[in-house]
Write a protein that holds these residues in place. Structure first.
Motif, PDB file in Angstrom:
ATOM      1  N   UNK A 132       0.826  -1.199   0.000  1.00 35.33           N
ATOM      2  CA  UNK A 132       0.000   0.000   0.000  1.00 35.33           C
ATOM      3  C   UNK A 132       0.863   1.252   0.000  1.00 35.33           C
TER       4      UNK A 132
ATOM      5  N   UNK B 226       0.293   5.457   0.716  1.00 41.76           N
ATOM      6  CA  UNK B 226      -0.725   6.242   1.412  1.00 41.76           C
ATOM      7  C   UNK B 226      -0.844   7.658   0.851  1.00 41.76           C
TER       8      UNK B 226
ATOM      9  N   UNK C  18       4.725   8.669   3.883  1.00 41.29           N
ATOM     10  CA  UNK C  18       5.064   8.333   5.271  1.00 41.29           C
ATOM     11  C   UNK C  18       6.334   7.497   5.347  1.00 41.29           C
TER      12      UNK C  18
ATOM     13  N   UNK D 217       9.820   5.983   6.731  1.00 40.15           N
ATOM     14  CA  UNK D 217      10.317   5.757   8.092  1.00 40.15           C
ATOM     15  C   UNK D 217      11.409   6.768   8.381  1.00 40.15           C
ATOM     16  N   UNK D 218      11.549   7.182   9.624  1.00 38.67           N
ATOM     17  CA  UNK D 218      12.629   8.120   9.944  1.00 38.67           C
ATOM     18  C   UNK D 218      13.981   7.414   9.952  1.00 38.67           C
TER      19      UNK D 218
ATOM     20  N   UNK E 136      13.157  11.641   5.551  1.00 37.09           N
ATOM     21  CA  UNK E 136      12.615  12.975   5.804  1.00 37.09           C
ATOM     22  C   UNK E 136      13.372  14.067   5.052  1.00 37.09           C
TER      23      UNK E 136
ATOM     24  N   UNK F 110       9.507   1.288  -1.517  1.00 38.99           N
ATOM     25  CA  UNK F 110       9.431   0.463  -0.314  1.00 38.99           C
ATOM     26  C   UNK F 110       8.372  -0.626  -0.488  1.00 38.99           C
TER      27      UNK F 110
END
Ligand SMILES: Nc1ncnc2c1ncn2[C@@H]1O[C@H](COP(=O)(O)OP(=O)(O)OP(=O)(O)O)[C@@H](O)[C@H]1O
Ligand SMILES: [Mg+2]
Lengths: 470, 305, 255
Positions: C94, C96, C100, C102-103, C150, C164
Motif C-alpha cells: 500500500x 498512502x 510516510x 520511516x525516519x 525525511x 518500499x
C-alpha cells in the motif's frame, strides 16, 4: 465599561500574583536551604585540623543552671591538632578569641575569621582532668561533698596547687564532685576568662589562687569549599560527628537502588504501555487496567512501603536489602513509567504503523523497528523524570526499614543500604549542632542532581522534537 | 522469487513464534497493574483480619485514643484521622486557591513565551523531594511562625500543613492548567465575540466548562496531601492528639504507619496488624478518590477531544 | 484500452464494513483485474479509503471495525479464519495519501520489508532495483545511507514509499490518493510511474481527481454513500455512464 475593565485587571493581577508568590516562595525555600549548608566548609576545616567536638553540659545544683561546653570527642592521629598535644577528653574553650560554649561556635569562629582559604588561628583548650588537675577524691563530710586533690598533676603543681587541697569553687561556680572540679574550670575559663579565681581550703584555711590552666597554640585551618563539598560527597559517614558526616554510602545506595528499580520498572513499564497502547483490545478489561494504573500512580508511598516490607523483604526473603528497595521503588515508579511511555507512543503518527504493516511487518516488528525507536526520546524523557522522582523518594524505603546508620558502602544486591533522601531525613531529625548543616548540604546535592536530570530530559525532548518534526 | 511463495497461512515459523511471544509478554506486563492492585488488597485484608478480630470496628473507627504500645493498648483511630484532616485541610486551603489562580494566569493571561518557561519550571518544582519540604518546615517555617504564635510547638500540624500546601501548589497549578488549556479555543472566541472581557470569559465560560476537570485536579491534590508522609514525619511530630490542634504535635495516618514500621517490633507482633488496618483504610480512601478523579478526567477529555 | 481478459486478482463478494454502528461500505461487489489499473472514485466520505484499506486488512487496527461478505485474493478469502493479515499485507502493498517514510535512511526504508520477510538474496541489488522501478534511483543513488526519508522532497518521499512497497514484490499495489499531497510536476511523475508499474503489478488507486482516474486507469469504480454505484472500463464510465448519479458526479454537478 471601566468597572468591568478594572475588575478584569484586578483579577489578572491577583492571578499573576498567585503564580509569582508561589514561585518566589518555592525558590526562596530552596535558596534558604542552600544557604544553611554554608558552614559545612568551616566544619570540614575543623575536622581536617583533627578535631571532632561534642556538646556537654555541667549542672550547677545551687542555681539549677545547665552550663554548656564543648569537649574534644576525637582527635585524629597524625593531625595538626594531635601534633599540638590535644587529645580526646580535652575541652575546647576558645577559637580565634571567641569563647566556645557549643560546637557550632567553634565552626562559626573558624568560618568568620578574616583571611583566605588558609588561616592560622589561636586556639585555647583545657586538657582533661588528669592532666590539668591530677587525682581527685570526693569525701562526704556532714552531708556535703568535698573534693580533695590527692595527687596534683605537674600542671596543677605549676599553678600552685598542693596535695590535700580541698577545691571549693572556680570563679564562683561551686565544685560539688570530682567531675565538676574540672568542668567548673572549663566553664569559668569560657565565661570569665583566665586566670581563674580558684577558691580552696588548705590546712583548714580558705585560700584564693589565680590560675590559668588553659593550653594555647596556633592551629592552621583550610577553608576550601570545593574540597569540603567533595569530601562530604565522597567520604564514609561518621554518624556521631556532623563535621565528619559523609554522603558517600547514601549516594552509592541511591545509585544502586535506582539501578535495580530501572532494571525492573523500565522494561515492565514500557511493555505495559506498549500493551495498553498497541495491543490491548478495546474492552472493559482494558479500561479496568487503565483505572488501576492511574490508581497505583496515586497510591500513598507509605502504602507502597508496607507492600515492599511485606512482600519483598519478608515473603520473598530479600530482607532490608538493595534488591528489596529497588523492587519497592519499582512499584511506585511503574505506573509513572506506563503513563509517560503511553504519552510518547500516542505521539507516534499512525501512518508510520500503517507503512510498516503494509510491507508485511507483524505487529511486533512494527513496534520493535518503528514505533519504539520513534517514541524513544519521549520514552527516555519520561523515564528520566520518573527516575528523578524515585531518587527523591524516602517514605517507602523508610518503611522498608532501610538502615538509617549506614557507615559502609553497599557492594551487592543483598547488602543493607540507605539512600540520600533518607539520610537527609535522619540528619534533619538530629538535634545536635551541625546536623542541620549537613542535611542542607545533602539537599543541595540532591536538588542539583535532580535539576541536572530534568535539564537533560528537556534537552533530549527539544532535540528530538526538532529532528523528527521536519 | 526468493521470498516465500504466496500463501495466506501463517508467516514463517520463527516470525510467528516471536509474535506470539511478544504478545504474551506484553499482555503479562499489561496485566501487572491488576496483579499488583489485587496483591495489595489481598495482603491488606489478610493482614487486617487479626486486628479486626481483636479490636471491634466501632472502637477502631470511633475511638479517640491511639496507644498501640501501651498497657492497656487502645486502638482508636480518630486522633490519626483528625490529624490527617487538619494537615490536609491547611494544605488544600493554601494549594487550591493559589494553584488555581496560577493556572488561570498561565492559560488566560501569560504570553505564550512566559507560559513556555513557567510551565516546565512548575513541573520542576513539583518534583522537589518532599523530604526537602519537611526540612524546610521544621527548620524555618516553625521558628518563623513561633514569632507570631508563641504557643506553637516545635512539632506542629500548622507548619507541616502550610508547607505541604506550598509543595502542592505547582502540582495543582500544573493539573488545572492542563484542564483549562484543553477547553477548546472556540469557546473562548465565542465569548469574546459576544463582547465579554477576558475576565468574564474566564469566570463565566471557561471555568464552568472546566469545572469537572478542576474538581478532578482538586481530588488528586487531596490524595497527595492525605498520602504525604515525609513532611508530617519531620515537622508534625509523632504524638497522637485528640481533639487535633494544629499548634500541637500530631500523628497522621501515614506517620502512624512510619512510627510502627520503624519501631523495631517483632515481625509477628500484633502491632503489625494495626499497620495493615491503617494501610487498608488509606488505600481504600485513595482508591476511591483516584478512581473518581480518573473517570471524571477521562469523561472531560472525551468531551473536548 | 484493454478488455476484461485477465482473471481477477482481488474480488469482493457482498462486502460490508461497519465502524461501530456506522456502515461505511455496503455490500460491494467488485473485481480487480490482474496487471491492470483500477481507479476508485467518489465524493468525500463515500468509503473509498475504507474499501481500499479493507483489501489488505489495515482496518483491523481500528477498534470497533466489523466486516461481512468476503474479499477474495486469488480465490482465497482474506477475512477467513486462519488467514494471517501479515501474510495478506505481504502480498498486497500500500501507498498512502501523505508520504510516510520511516525516519531512517533511504536504504533502510526500502530494505525493511525485505529484512523482516527473510529475504535471502542480494539486498543491495534488490533495493536498487526497487528504487529504479520507482524512478527514484538517479536522485538518491549517492545518498542511500546519508539521507533519511525525511530529507527528501514530498514527491521523492512518495516515490520512496512506492519503492518500499515494491521491494517485497507485492502482487497488488493499493494507492490511496497518492498524489493529493503533491504539486503538479511531482503528480505527473507519479502518474507516469503508475502506468509503468502496471506492466508487472496490479494497481488499485483511490483518487479525488477525475482527470487522474481518466488518465491512468483501465477500470473505474464509482462509489456513493458506501455503495458501489457503477463499475466498468474507464472509457465507458467516463463517456457513457449507465447510472445518472455517476453522470452527475463526473460532470461536476455534485461532489
Ligand atoms: N476510523 C473511523 N471511525 C469511524 N468512522 C470512520 C472512520 N474512518 C472513516 N469513517 C467514516 O466512514 C465513512 C467513509 O470514510 P472514508 O475515509 O472511507 O471516506 P473516503 O471516501 O476515503 O473520503 P475522502 O475522500 O475524504 O478520503 C465516513 O463517513 C467516515 O466518517
Ligand atoms: Mg480517503
Amino acid at each position: 465599561m471601566t468597572g468591568r475593565r478594572t475588575v478584569g485587571w484586578a483579577f489578572a493581577a491577583l492571578a499573576g500574583a498567585a503564580l509569582g508568590v508561589s514561585l518566589v516562595v518555592l525558590i526562596v525555600l530552596i535558596v534558604i536551604t542552600a544557604l544553611q549548608a554554608g558552614p559545612i566548609t568551616a566544619m570540614r576545616a575543623v575536622a581536617e585540623a583533627g578535631i571532632s567536638l561534642s556538646l556537654r553540659s555541667m549542672d550547677v545544683p545551687s542555681t539549677r543552671e545547665s552550663l554548656s561546653y564543648s569537649t574534644i570527642a576525637q582527635v585524629e592521629a597524625g593531625s595538626p591538632a594531635s601534633g599540638l598535644g590535644m587529645a580526646r577528653g580535652d575541652a575546647l574553650v576558645a577559637v580565634a578569641g571567641v569563647p566556645v560554649d557549643r560546637p557550632s561556635r567553634a565552626w562559626d569562629a573558624v568560618g568568620a575569621a578574616p583571611g583566605g582559604y588558609e588561616v592560622t588561628l589561636p586556639v585555647a583548650w583545657i586538657p582533661r582532668s588528669e592532666i590539668t588537675l591530677g587525682a581527685l577524691r570526693a569525701t562526704s563530710v556532714a552531708g556535703e561533698t568535698r573534693v580533695v586533690l590527692t595527687s596534683p598533676s605537674p600542671a596543677a603543681q605549676g599553678g600552685g596547687l598542693r596535695a590535700g587541697d580541698v577545691l571549693l569553687s572556680a570563679a564562683g561556680i561551686p565544685i560539688v564532685g570530682t567531675r565538676q572540679a574540672w568542668e567548673a574550670l572549663v566553664v569559668a575559663a569560657r565565661t570569665q576568662g583566665t586566670p581563674i579565681e580558684l577558691t580552696l581550703e588548705r590546712g583548714g584555711e580558705l585560700q584564693v589562687i589565680a590560675w590559668d590552666p588553659t593550653a594555647r597554640a596556633e592551629l592552621r585551618f583550610v577553608r576550601n569549599p570545593l574540597r569540603a563539598w567533595w569530601t562530604f560527597l565522597t567520604t564514609l559517614n561518621e554518624p556521631r560527628y556532623p563535621e565528619r558526616a559523609g554522603l558517600f554510602p547514601a549516594f552509592v545506595g541511591s545509585v544502586y537502588v535506582v539501578l535495580v528499580m530501572a532494571a525492573v520498572a523500565f522494561p515492565l513499564g514500557v511493555a505495559g504501555a506498549v500493551y495498553l497502547e498497541e495491543y490491548a483490545p478495546n474492552n472493559a478489561l482494558t479500561r479496568v487496567i487503565e483505572v488501576l494504573v492511574a490508581n497505583l500512580a496515586g497510591t500513598p508511598s507509605a502504602v507502597v512501603g508496607i507492600i515492599g516490607l511485606e512482600v519483598f523483604a519478608r515473603a520473598l526473603g530479600a530482607g532490608r536489602s538493595i534488591l528489596a528497595g529497588g523492587l519497592t521503588l519499582s512499584i511506585l515508579i511503574l505506573p509513572m513509567m506506563i503513563v509517560a511511555t503511553r504519552e510518547a507512543l500516542r505521539a507516534v503518527p499512525q501512518t508510520l504503523r500503517e507503512a510498516a504493516l503494509a510491507v508485511g511487518a507483524t505487529r511486533w516488528e512494527t513496534v520493535r523497528h518503528h514505533v519504539l525507536p520513534y517514541a524513544l526520546p519521549g520514552i527516555l524523557t519520561g523515564t528520566i523524570l520518573s527516575f528523578s522522582r524515585a531518587l527523591g523518594e524516602a517514605a517507602p524505603l523508610l518503611l522498608l526499614g532501610a538502615f538509617l546508620f549506614v557507615t559502609y558502602v553497599p557492594r551487592g544486591l543483598g547488602d543493607s543500604f540507605t539512600v540520600v533522601p533518607l539520610q537527609i531525613f535522619e540528619w534533619a531529625t538530629r538535634p545536635q549542632d551541625g546536623f542541620a548543616t549537613v542535611a542542607a548540604a545533602a539537599i543541595v546535592i540532591l536538588v542539583t542532581l535532580l535539576l541536572v536530570l530534568n535539564a537533560l530530559a528537556i534537552v533530549l525532548r527539544n532535540r528530538f522534537q526538532r529532528r523528527w518534526s521536519g | 522469487m526468493v521470498l516465500t511463495p504466496h500463501s495466506l497461512g501463517r508467516a514463517a515459523r520463527g516470525r510467528s513464534r516471536r509474535e506470539r511471544l511478544a504478545t504474551v509478554g506484553l499482555t503479562t506486563a499489561g496485566l501487572l497493574a491488576v496483579v499488583i492492585t489485587f496483591t495489595i488488597i489481598a495482603l491488606f485484608i489478610q493482614g487486617s483480619v487479626p486486628f479486626l478480630r481483636k479490636v471491634p470496628l466501632g472502637e477502631f473507627l470511633g475511638g479517640t485514643r491511639w496507644a498501640p504500645i501501651h498497657e492497656p493498648a487502645s486502638y482508636g483511630i480518630l486522633p490519626l484521622v483528625g490529624a490527617t484532616v487538619v494537615t490536609t485541610g491547611i494544605a488544600l486551603a493554601v494549594a487550591v486557591p493559589l494553584g488555581l489562580l496560577a493556572a488561570v494566569f498561565l492559560s488566560a493571561y501569560a504570553p505564550s513565551s512566559v507560559r513556555r518557561v513557567l510551565k516546565p519550571a512548575l513541573e520542576l518544582l513539583a518534583g522537589v523531594p518532599t523530604v526537602v519540604y519537611g526540612f524546610f518546615a521544621l527548620r524555618f517555617v516553625t521558628p518563623l511562625l513561633q514569632g507570631f504564635i508563641p504557643a506553637l510547638g516545635f512539632w506542629n500540624g500548622l507548619s507541616a500543613g502550610l508547607v505541604m500546601g506550598i509543595m502542592i501548589v505547582p502540582y495543582m497549578a500544573s493539573l488545572s492548567e492542563d484542564v483549562l488549556y484543553a477547553v477548546p479555543r472556540s469557546l473562548w472566541e465565542g465569548a469574546y465575540a459576544l463582547g465579554a472581557t477576558r475576565f468574564e470569559t474566564v469566570v463565566r465560560v471557561v471555568i464552568p466548562a472546566a469545572l469537572s476537570g478542576i474538581g478532578a485536579a482538586f481530588i488528586l491534590a487531596l490524595t497527595r496531601a492525605v498520602g504525604e508522609t515525609m513532611i508530617v514525619a519531620l515537622a508534625a511530630g509523632r504524638t497522637p492528639t485528640w481533639p487535633p490542634d494544629p499548634t500541637k504535635p500530631l500523628l497522621t495516618l501515614t506517620t502512624a504507619i512510619v512510627n510502627i514500621a520503624t519501631g523495631d517490633h517483632e515481625a509477628t507482633a500484633f502491632i503489625w496488624a494495626a499497620v495493615f488496618a491503617i494501610g487498608l483504610l488509606l488505600f481504600l480512601v485513595t482508591l476511591a478518590l483516584n478512581t473518581v478523579s480518573y473517570l471524571v478526567i477521562q469523561r472531560y477529555r472525551e468531551k473536548y477531544a | 484500452m484493454s478488455e476484461h481478459v485477465a482473471p481477477p486478482v482481488l474480488s469482493t463478494r457482498k462486502f460490508s464494513l461497519w465502524y461501530g454502528s456506522h456502515q461505511a461500505v455496503i455490500e460491494v461487489d467488485l473485481d480487480i483485474a490482474e496487471r491492470q489499473i483500477t481507479a476508485i472514485i467518489g465524493p468525500s466520505g463515500c468509503g473509498k479509503s475504507t474499501l481500499i484499506r479493507a483489501f489488505n486488512r489495515l482496518n483491523d487496527l481500528i477498534p470497533g471495525v466489523r466486516t461481512a461478505g468476503e474479499i477474495l485474493f486469488r480465490g482465497e478469502g482474506i477475512y477467513r479464519r486462519g488467514v494471517d493479515p501479515v501474510a495478506v499485507r505481504r502480498h498486497i502493498g500500500m501507498v498512502f495519501q501523505k508520504p510516510n517514510p520511516f525516519p531512517k535512511t533511504v536504504f533502510e526504508n526500502v530494505a525493511f520489508g525485505l529484512r523482516i520477510n527473510g529475504f535471502q538474496g542480494n539486498l543491495k541489488d534488490r533495493v536498487a532495483q526497487a528504487l529504479v522501478q520507482a524512478a527514484l534511483w538517479d536522485e538518491v543513488k549517492n545518498d542511500l545511507h546519508r539521507k533519511t526519508g525525511y530529507d527528501l522532497s514530498g514527491g521523492q518521499q512518495q516515490r520512496l514509499c512506492i519503492a518500499r512497497a515494491l521491494a517485497v514484490e507485492p502482487e497488488v499495489l493499493l494507492m490511496d490518493e497518492p498524489c493529493s499531497a503533491l504539486d503538479p510536476i511531482a503528480t505527473a511523475k507519479i502518474e507516469d510511474l503508475i502506468r509503468d508499474l502496471a506492466r508487472s503489478v496490479t494497481v488499485a488507486i483511490v483518487t479525488h481527481n477525475m482527470q487522474q482516474a481518466a488518465r491512468v486507469s483501465d477500470w473505474t469504480a464509482f462509489m456513493l454513500l458506501g455503495e458501489l454505484v457503477e463499475f466498468g472500463p474507464t472509457r465507458e464510465v467516463f463517456t457513457r455512464p449507465k447510472d445518472s448519479r455517476t453522470e452527475a458526479y463526473i460532470t461536476g454537478r455534485f461532489g
